[in-house]
Design an enzyme around this catalytic site. Structure first.
Site, PDB file in Angstrom:
ATOM      1  N   ASP A 108      19.837  55.445 -65.760  1.00 37.30           N
ATOM      2  CA  ASP A 108      18.436  55.090 -65.899  1.00 37.30           C
ATOM      3  C   ASP A 108      18.032  53.990 -64.934  1.00 37.30           C
ATOM      4  O   ASP A 108      18.610  52.909 -64.941  1.00 37.30           O
ATOM      5  CB  ASP A 108      18.210  54.612 -67.339  1.00 37.30           C
ATOM      6  CG  ASP A 108      16.760  54.400 -67.645  1.00 37.30           C
ATOM      7  OD1 ASP A 108      16.023  55.394 -67.707  1.00 37.30           O
ATOM      8  OD2 ASP A 108      16.341  53.238 -67.800  1.00 37.30           O
ATOM      9  N   SER A 117       4.205  72.392 -87.603  1.00 36.74           N
ATOM     10  CA  SER A 117       2.835  72.861 -87.789  1.00 36.74           C
ATOM     11  C   SER A 117       2.220  73.307 -86.459  1.00 36.74           C
ATOM     12  O   SER A 117       1.530  74.328 -86.401  1.00 36.74           O
ATOM     13  CB  SER A 117       2.024  71.754 -88.448  1.00 36.74           C
ATOM     14  OG  SER A 117       0.808  72.242 -88.880  1.00 36.74           O
ATOM     15  N   THR A 153       3.485  49.070 -65.494  1.00 42.34           N
ATOM     16  CA  THR A 153       3.688  49.463 -64.095  1.00 42.34           C
ATOM     17  C   THR A 153       2.375  49.869 -63.412  1.00 42.34           C
ATOM     18  O   THR A 153       2.109  49.488 -62.276  1.00 42.34           O
ATOM     19  CB  THR A 153       4.701  50.621 -64.018  1.00 42.34           C
ATOM     20  OG1 THR A 153       5.963  50.092 -64.412  1.00 42.34           O
ATOM     21  CG2 THR A 153       4.818  51.207 -62.624  1.00 42.34           C
ATOM     22  N   ALA A 162      14.231  52.297 -63.078  1.00 40.59           N
ATOM     23  CA  ALA A 162      12.772  52.332 -63.208  1.00 40.59           C
ATOM     24  C   ALA A 162      12.169  53.279 -62.169  1.00 40.59           C
ATOM     25  O   ALA A 162      11.219  54.004 -62.449  1.00 40.59           O
ATOM     26  CB  ALA A 162      12.206  50.926 -63.040  1.00 40.59           C
ATOM     27  N   CYS A 215       4.593  49.508 -71.186  1.00 42.46           N
ATOM     28  CA  CYS A 215       4.812  49.507 -69.745  1.00 42.46           C
ATOM     29  C   CYS A 215       3.556  49.010 -69.050  1.00 42.46           C
ATOM     30  O   CYS A 215       2.447  49.367 -69.439  1.00 42.46           O
ATOM     31  CB  CYS A 215       5.091  50.962 -69.364  1.00 42.46           C
ATOM     32  SG  CYS A 215       4.895  51.281 -67.644  1.00 42.46           S
ATOM     33  N   LYS A 221      21.820  49.820 -72.673  1.00 36.07           N
ATOM     34  CA  LYS A 221      22.995  49.519 -71.849  1.00 36.07           C
ATOM     35  C   LYS A 221      23.555  48.108 -72.056  1.00 36.07           C
ATOM     36  O   LYS A 221      24.472  47.700 -71.361  1.00 36.07           O
ATOM     37  CB  LYS A 221      22.683  49.761 -70.377  1.00 36.07           C
ATOM     38  CG  LYS A 221      21.688  48.802 -69.776  1.00 36.07           C
ATOM     39  CD  LYS A 221      21.570  49.060 -68.283  1.00 36.07           C
ATOM     40  CE  LYS A 221      20.730  47.985 -67.636  1.00 36.07           C
ATOM     41  NZ  LYS A 221      20.573  48.142 -66.213  1.00 36.07           N
TER      42      LYS A 221
END
Ligand code: 5GP
Length: 343
Positions: free
Chosen positions: A125, A310, A184, A127, A182, A77
């Protein structure tokens, strides 16, 4: 306080059981999918693998490379309106999503870009997709752009997938804390094992005619097979697309070796780059790493697609669409034989 005693699984906790099959070659497997989206009514055909809207992977260069193989890119963004509207190549907009946050400034910028470029996808988007403000933003964006396919996230539980789907999201993005850069879970103790998240969220979305995008935690091609097998309609990748020529991030030389910098969107590095500081009320929830430079992304795409073909061959799925029907996961204690290293 309550404890949910049901075991929740990650990619590393399972393998896919092979099955007898009439398929003789992975050449016979079709890895494209065709979707007609719930709210936008738009039809899309392509390979449902998506470059993450991180500023190191959601680049215009990445989108150009992935578009050739019919993969999607959620552009980050931080591109200016001019950067995006200067892309003259119209078909390109079929396979990119314009990413936006939900502040008034973000939505105004989105409006300018969407009215000038008419992209097929918008990616809202945040979090934490659990807030009422986010649900309201999804409703507002849906009303404003009735025929643009809307990706919204991130959440990781069925009831929130339902809320966002009913609010107008065509595709709900799934993943709290599984990402390669991340932190978090470390910072907050919050998260959900990604494979179970995908299974539960796919069930919730598909019941309403919605779709999900599994976001984060894939480290090898086999993880994408598992994510699709679990019911993911799209799979988003950050780390697996990082470190390439088309990725963002500085190139650094150390002891004769070349690396590319890759960092989380909530890392100190990203916050300083984009906002000039880390606000005092928050701590970073992402980290920065250096990845050995991997050259053009084309070879990585081939490796990933070869792996998925596969997987499909092993369980008798002629099309990617059939993979989840053909998948039986087995819980395992051990995944890989690493006696000679991890690669
Ligand atoms: P990966 O494919 O690298 O495992 O995960 C990519 C995903 O991690 C992104 O699409 C995004 O959802 C998430 N992510 C990216 N940067 C950060 C960050 O700084 N903090 C958190 N919590 N998640 C991040």
């Amino acid at each position: 306080m309550r404890i949910d005693n049901e075991i929740k699984l990650d990619f590393k906790d399972v393998l896919i059981r092979p099955k007898r099959t009439a398929l003789s070659s992975r050449k016979d497997v079709d890895v494209t999918r065709t979707f007609t989206f719930l709210h936008s009514g738009k039809k899309w055909k392509g390979i449902p693998i998506v470059a993450s809207n991180m500023d190191t992977t959601g680049t215009i260069e990445m989108a150009r490379a992935l578009y050739k193989d019919k993969l999607l890119t959620c552009l980050h963004k931080f591109y200016s309106v001019e950067d995006i509207i200067s892309i003259k190549d119209k078909p390109f907009f079929k396979n990119i999503a314009i990413t936006s946050g939900i502040s008034d400034t973000d939505l105004k910028k989105l409006n300018v870009i969407v009215s000038k470029t008419k992209p097929d996808f918008i990616c809202l988007d945040v979090a934490n997709g659990y807030t009422e403000t986010f649900v309201d933003a999804v409703k507002k964006v849906r009303e404003h752009y009735p025929t643009t396919t809307l990706i919204a996230g991130n959440v990781v539980t069925g009831e929130m997938v339902e809320a966002l789907t009913l609010a107008g999201a065509d595709i709900v993005k799934i993943g709290i804390g599984p990402g390669s850069v991340c932190t978090t879970r470390r910072q907050t103790g919050v998260g959900y094992p990604q494979l179970s998240g995908i299974i539960e969220c796919a069930d919730a979305a598909h019941g309403l005619g919605g779709r999900i995008m599994a976001d984060g935690g894939c480290t090898v091609p086999g993880d994408l097979g598992k994510a699709f097998g679990a019911g993911g309609d799209f799979v988003m990748l950050g780390g697996m697309f990082a470190g390439h020529s088309e990725s963002g991030g500085d190139l650094v030389e150390e002891d004769g070796e070349t690396f590319k910098v890759f960092y989380g969107m909530s890392s100190e590095r990203a916050m300083k780059t984009h906002y000039g500081k880390v606000n005092s009320y928050r701590s970073p929830e992402g980290k920065m790493v250096k990845i050995a430079y991997r050259g053009p992304v084309k070879d990585t795409i081939q490796e990933i697609l070869g792996g998925i073909r596969s997987t499909c061959t092993y369980v008798g799925a002629r099309q990617l669409k059939d993979l989840s029907k053909c998948t039986t996961f087995i819980r395992v204690n051990n995944q890989l034989n690493e006696v000679f290293g991890s690669v």
